[in-house]
Design a protein around this motif. Structure first.
Motif, PDB file in Angstrom:
ATOM      1  N   GLN A 284       0.831  -1.131   0.126  1.00 55.64           N
ATOM      2  CA  GLN A 284      -0.048  -0.046  -0.242  1.00 55.64           C
ATOM      3  C   GLN A 284       0.839   1.157   0.159  1.00 55.64           C
ATOM      4  N   PRO A 285       0.481   2.381  -0.687  1.00 57.52           N
ATOM      5  CA  PRO A 285       1.438   3.578  -0.827  1.00 57.52           C
ATOM      6  C   PRO A 285       1.675   4.093   0.573  1.00 57.52           C
ATOM      7  N   ALA A 286       0.679   4.061   1.566  1.00 50.92           N
ATOM      8  CA  ALA A 286       1.081   4.816   3.082  1.00 50.92           C
ATOM      9  C   ALA A 286       2.236   3.907   3.665  1.00 50.92           C
ATOM     10  N   LEU A 287       2.427   2.620   3.414  1.00 56.44           N
ATOM     11  CA  LEU A 287       3.511   1.543   3.992  1.00 56.44           C
ATOM     12  C   LEU A 287       4.699   1.758   3.123  1.00 56.44           C
ATOM     13  N   LEU A 288       4.442   2.056   1.928  1.00 60.49           N
ATOM     14  CA  LEU A 288       5.672   2.124   1.296  1.00 60.49           C
ATOM     15  C   LEU A 288       6.436   3.696   1.558  1.00 60.49           C
ATOM     16  N   ILE A 289       5.554   4.684   1.869  1.00 59.83           N
ATOM     17  CA  ILE A 289       6.147   5.915   2.487  1.00 59.83           C
ATOM     18  C   ILE A 289       6.708   5.670   3.827  1.00 59.83           C
ATOM     19  N   ASP A 290       6.161   4.765   4.600  1.00 58.23           N
ATOM     20  CA  ASP A 290       6.574   4.545   5.973  1.00 58.23           C
ATOM     21  C   ASP A 290       7.924   3.828   5.984  1.00 58.23           C
ATOM     22  N   LEU A 291       8.130   2.595   4.717  1.00 56.24           N
ATOM     23  CA  LEU A 291       9.147   2.112   4.626  1.00 56.24           C
ATOM     24  C   LEU A 291      10.374   3.083   3.996  1.00 56.24           C
ATOM     25  N   PHE A 292      10.068   3.814   2.909  1.00 57.26           N
ATOM     26  CA  PHE A 292      11.329   4.824   2.522  1.00 57.26           C
ATOM     27  C   PHE A 292      11.699   5.878   3.369  1.00 57.26           C
ATOM     28  N   ALA A 293      10.764   6.126   4.448  1.00 59.34           N
ATOM     29  CA  ALA A 293      11.080   7.180   5.661  1.00 59.34           C
ATOM     30  C   ALA A 293      12.403   6.756   6.584  1.00 59.34           C
ATOM     31  N   PHE A 294      12.454   5.171   6.625  1.00 57.55           N
ATOM     32  CA  PHE A 294      13.881   4.990   7.211  1.00 57.55           C
ATOM     33  C   PHE A 294      14.832   4.279   6.620  1.00 57.55           C
ATOM     34  N   LEU A 295      14.431   3.423   5.289  1.00 56.81           N
ATOM     35  CA  LEU A 295      15.184   2.708   4.619  1.00 56.81           C
ATOM     36  C   LEU A 295      16.316   3.380   4.233  1.00 56.81           C
ATOM     37  N   PRO A 296      16.580   4.506   3.608  1.00 59.17           N
ATOM     38  CA  PRO A 296      18.028   5.379   3.564  1.00 59.17           C
ATOM     39  C   PRO A 296      19.181   5.040   4.375  1.00 59.17           C
ATOM     40  N   PHE A 297      18.418   5.106   5.814  1.00 59.29           N
ATOM     41  CA  PHE A 297      19.553   5.110   7.006  1.00 59.29           C
ATOM     42  C   PHE A 297      20.612   3.673   6.646  1.00 59.29           C
ATOM     43  N   TYR A 298      19.659   2.674   6.631  1.00 51.77           N
ATOM     44  CA  TYR A 298      20.200   1.323   6.674  1.00 51.77           C
ATOM     45  C   TYR A 298      20.857   1.183   5.298  1.00 51.77           C
ATOM     46  N   LEU A 299      20.638   1.648   4.220  1.00 50.81           N
ATOM     47  CA  LEU A 299      21.157   1.453   3.142  1.00 50.81           C
ATOM     48  C   LEU A 299      22.519   2.048   2.936  1.00 50.81           C
TER      49      LEU A 299
END
Length: 407
Positions: free
Chosen positions: A126-141
């Motif tokens: 879902q778009p809302a969950l994708l936004i939630d994911l990209f909110a913290f994913l760059p830190f781990y990448l």
């Protein structure tokens, strides 16, 4: 005898294990359901949900402020270490929030009958969950790459998380999604106008100003600045025909750019109307008097009803006030004090009918005793309904006769 006792003990042990397994499963289900209610359902009603929402919204705003402040060299040099640890804390919170939303996916009504892993996978897309994911994913990448400055910019996506807590922003995103085909058509029309304007100016002005219109891509810069009516002035036509084309391009740009605005504003208005329709219909179904109306009659009266959410201790009707409306109670309780004592109005009741139909005044005051959801029908709207649809007004008078009161 010993064998019989042993088999009984084993059976008892198996039943006990099953009971404890059931209790453990019940405990997990209860905890999962409670977390789902806090993070998804209880917005504005549950205290824990209010605290959770306020914390997440505050954290999002602080993250955006920190991102902007970190770009200032002086602030980065003085507070860089604090910025980093605040980022670590924020990522931890957003990661836990995301994990909880995925874990509670099976509590979502339309996913409750789906296999757990399928429910979680479907929710994760879902778009809302994708936004939630990209909110913290760059830190781990950034642990797996050398330079992720572009990905770090994705931290600004945390601002979009506010759409979950802002009905207006959520509505706007729904409008953009619903009208995407029309907006794509407007975008293609703009691209067509851009291509034609740039090509014409290339042939008309190319020889006169080769440094500015020497190719279609170079002329496209002038075309986009003119179509959007920005007009930087760094490239302007000097030939007579070029000026004519420039004027036509300006007018075309005004017409084309008005299309997305009209599409979005119309879609926004329609979305608000649909939401108001659902809210009003839901409230009407809780009032027996209105629930007795058939679909055609309900459709006639629905646009005239005004929905009100009121807190406790609000004076809805004041003593001596003209009877200018009747009220339907969808939920909550109201109280009034008469010479015979206290009278209570509950969900499904109607008040203010007598004074409105008789063009009189209210003899007593009516005050909310709890949170209330009311539907109000003004006297002028009722008379307007009576002139257009007299049978519906007569039906309301007949049904309301059971609810007439001294107010």
């Amino acid at each position: 005898m010993l064998s019989i006792r042993t088999e009984g003990d084993q059976g008892l042990q198996e039943r006990t294990d099953r009971v404890f397994d059931h209790l453990r499963g019940f405990g997990r289900k209860t905890l999962r359901r409670r977390i789902y209610e806090i993070i998804e359902v209880g917005h504005g009603e549950d205290l824990a949900s209010k605290i959770f929402d306020a914390f997440i919204v505050t954290l999002i705003l602080l993250n955006v402020a920190a991102f902007v402040a970190e770009t200032v060299p002086a602030l980065r040099a003085a507070w860089g270490r604090w910025f980093y640890w605040f980022e670590v804390f924020s990522v931890a919170v957003f990661t836990i929030e995301y994990a909880l939303r995925i874990w509670t996916a099976v509590e979502v009504p339309y996913l409750s009958r789906t296999a757990p892993w399928k429910a979680r996978l479907k929710l994760a897309r879902q778009p809302a969950l994708l936004i939630d994911l990209f909110a913290f994913l760059p830190f781990y990448l950034h642990f797996f790459a050398i330079d992720l400055r572009v990905l770090r910019t994705l931290r600004l996506l945390r601002f979009l998380k506010l759409s979950r807590y802002s009905p207006a922003m959520y509505t706007l995103m729904r409008v953009l999604s619903n009208e995407r085909k029309a907006l794509l058509g407007a975008g293609l029309l703009l691209a067509t106008a851009l291509l034609f304007s740039a090509t014409l100016m290339y042939y008309v002005e190319g020889d006169a100003q080769p440094e500015k219109f020497g190719s279609v891509p170079e002329a496209a810069w002038w075309a986009i600045a003119t179509l959007t009516t920005v007009g930087y002035g760094d490239a302007t036509p000097i030939t007579a025909l070029g000026k004519v084309i420039g004027g036509i391009t300006m007018i075309t740009g005004l017409c084309i750019l008005a299309l997305p605005v009209a599409i979005i504003s119309t879609g926004f208005a329609q979305e608000l109307q649909r939401r108001d329709f659902v809210v009003t219909w839901s409230l009407m179904s809780r009032v027996p008097l209105l629930a007795r109306l058939d679909a055609k009659e309900a459709a006639e009266i629905m646009p005239l009803l005004q929905a009100h959410n009121l807190p406790p201790h609000v004076e809805v009707i004041r003593k001596g006030m003209p009877g200018d409306a009747m009220y339907f109670i969808a939920s909550g309780k109201l109280e009034t004090h008469t010479g015979e004592g206290q009278k209570t109005y509950a969900a499904g009741d109607v008040f203010g009918v007598g004074a409105m139909l008789d063009d009189g005044v209210h003899d007593v005051a009516i005050v909310t005793a709890s949170k209330c959801r009311l539907l109000k029908l003004d006297r002028d709207d009722f008379h307007r309904l009576a002139s257009k649809q007299p049978h519906i007004a007569s039906h309301i008078r007949r049904l309301a006769s059971d609810f007439r009161d001294e107010v």
